[in-house]
Design a protein around this motif. Structure first.
Motif, short mmCIF file in Angstrom:
data_model
loop_
_atom_site.label_atom_id
_atom_site.label_comp_id
_atom_site.label_asym_id
_atom_site.label_seq_id
_atom_site.Cartn_x
_atom_site.Cartn_y
_atom_site.Cartn_z
N PRO A 30 74.87 -96.44 50.31
CA PRO A 30 73.69 -96.29 49.47
C PRO A 30 73.75 -97.14 48.20
N THR A 31 74.92 -97.27 47.60
CA THR A 31 75.02 -98.09 46.39
C THR A 31 74.83 -99.58 46.69
N ASP A 32 75.14 -100.00 47.92
CA ASP A 32 74.84 -101.38 48.33
C ASP A 32 73.33 -101.59 48.37
N ILE A 33 72.63 -100.58 48.86
CA ILE A 33 71.17 -100.64 48.97
C ILE A 33 70.54 -100.67 47.58
N ILE A 34 71.01 -99.81 46.71
CA ILE A 34 70.48 -99.77 45.34
C ILE A 34 70.70 -101.12 44.66
N GLY A 35 71.89 -101.67 44.81
CA GLY A 35 72.18 -103.01 44.25
C GLY A 35 71.28 -104.07 44.87
N GLY A 36 71.09 -103.99 46.18
CA GLY A 36 70.22 -104.95 46.87
C GLY A 36 68.79 -104.90 46.37
N ILE A 37 68.28 -103.69 46.20
CA ILE A 37 66.91 -103.54 45.68
C ILE A 37 66.83 -104.14 44.28
N PHE A 38 67.80 -103.83 43.44
CA PHE A 38 67.81 -104.37 42.07
C PHE A 38 67.78 -105.90 42.08
N PHE A 39 68.68 -106.51 42.85
CA PHE A 39 68.74 -107.97 42.85
C PHE A 39 67.52 -108.60 43.54
N GLY A 40 66.93 -107.88 44.48
CA GLY A 40 65.68 -108.35 45.08
C GLY A 40 64.55 -108.35 44.07
N LEU A 41 64.45 -107.28 43.29
CA LEU A 41 63.42 -107.22 42.23
C LEU A 41 63.65 -108.32 41.20
N LEU A 42 64.89 -108.51 40.80
CA LEU A 42 65.21 -109.56 39.84
C LEU A 42 64.85 -110.93 40.39
N SER A 43 65.17 -111.19 41.64
CA SER A 43 64.85 -112.48 42.27
C SER A 43 63.35 -112.71 42.32
N SER A 44 62.60 -111.68 42.66
CA SER A 44 61.15 -111.79 42.70
C SER A 44 60.59 -112.09 41.31
N PHE A 45 61.09 -111.37 40.31
CA PHE A 45 60.62 -111.58 38.94
C PHE A 45 60.87 -113.02 38.50
N ILE A 46 62.07 -113.51 38.71
CA ILE A 46 62.42 -114.88 38.30
C ILE A 46 61.55 -115.89 39.03
N ALA A 47 61.46 -115.75 40.34
CA ALA A 47 60.72 -116.72 41.16
C ALA A 47 59.24 -116.74 40.80
N CYS A 48 58.64 -115.57 40.67
CA CYS A 48 57.20 -115.52 40.37
C CYS A 48 56.91 -116.06 38.97
N ARG A 49 57.80 -115.82 38.04
CA ARG A 49 57.62 -116.39 36.69
C ARG A 49 57.63 -117.91 36.75
N VAL A 50 58.55 -118.48 37.51
CA VAL A 50 58.64 -119.94 37.63
C VAL A 50 57.41 -120.48 38.35
N ILE A 51 57.07 -119.91 39.48
CA ILE A 51 55.92 -120.39 40.27
C ILE A 51 54.63 -120.28 39.46
N ASN A 52 54.47 -119.21 38.71
CA ASN A 52 53.25 -119.04 37.91
C ASN A 52 53.12 -120.08 36.80
N ARG A 53 54.21 -120.74 36.45
CA ARG A 53 54.17 -121.77 35.42
C ARG A 53 53.96 -123.17 35.98
N ILE A 54 54.03 -123.30 37.29
CA ILE A 54 53.83 -124.62 37.90
C ILE A 54 52.34 -124.87 38.04
N ARG A 55 51.90 -125.93 37.45
CA ARG A 55 50.46 -126.26 37.38
C ARG A 55 49.81 -126.34 38.75
N TYR A 56 50.50 -126.88 39.73
CA TYR A 56 49.96 -127.06 41.08
C TYR A 56 49.40 -125.76 41.64
N PHE A 57 50.07 -124.65 41.36
CA PHE A 57 49.66 -123.36 41.92
C PHE A 57 48.60 -122.67 41.06
N ASN A 58 48.26 -123.24 39.93
CA ASN A 58 47.26 -122.61 39.05
C ASN A 58 45.92 -123.34 39.06
N ILE A 59 45.71 -124.21 40.02
CA ILE A 59 44.45 -124.95 40.11
C ILE A 59 43.41 -124.10 40.78
#
Length: 178
Positions: free
Chosen positions: A149-178
């Motif tokens: 279970p603690t592997d799962i909790i860690g996995g969910i945490f790092f998945g959320l963190l990865s999504s947050f980082i990636a979406c922040r970067v993608i949202n700043r790329i002009r190509y995707f905001n046209i």
């Protein structure tokens, strides 16, 4: 402290024995295979790239999976080096081939949540469906005795963190905001 966490982990896994059936074994094997190597999420991300309306979502999904792979598979798993439940208790009989990488954090959970939360960030309706699928894939890893279970909790945490980082970067790329 580690012994208390390990006792908790095994207590949860053993509690799941109550619901084990041949039918659920089949369902959980199917669910876990959906998450193998993140293939369902990679395909989803690629498909979303083809349509202008969902291109940013697809880019976020794929970027989140890349961030997650670098963070979890290339960095954290080798650093922590945690053994899997079936490696610590030889009495556990697996119904799938044993994974050969380390246990913490769960790659299935982290990839599934990285991708599904990236979808959720752009579409509530489809994001809820994606998160539901991520939950089933993640639960299958516990049910099949390949993660604590603690592997799962860690996995969910790092998945959320990865999504947050990636979406922040993608949202700043002009190509995707046209």
């Amino acid at each position: 402290m580690y012994d208390k966490i390990l006792n908790f982990d095994f207590a949860v896994l053993e509690a799941l024995d109550i619901i084990r059936t041949d039918f659920l074994n089949t369902v959980m094997l199917f669910a876990t295979r959906l998450g193998d190597k993140g293939i369902i999420w990679i395909i989803l991300g690629i498909v979303l790239l083809f349509f202008k309306k969902t291109r940013k979502t697809g880019a976020c999904v794929l970027a989140a999976l890349l961030v997650n792979f670098a963070l979890v598979n290339l960095t954290i798993k080798p650093l922590v080096g945690r053994l899997r439940p079936f490696e610590l208790r030889e009495s556990i009989k697996l119904i799938l081939p044993p994974p050969h990488d380390y246990s913490f954090p769960s790659g299935h959970a982290s990839a599934s949540f990285a991708a599904s939360v990236s979808v959720l960030a752009h579409s509530r309706k489809w994001g809820i469906v994606a998160v539901f699928i991520a939950c089933i894939i993640t639960f299958s890893r516990l049910y099949l005795y390949v993660h604590f279970p603690t592997d799962i909790i860690g996995g969910i945490f790092f998945g959320l963190l990865s999504s947050f980082i990636a979406c922040r970067v993608i949202n700043r790329i002009r190509y995707f905001n046209i």
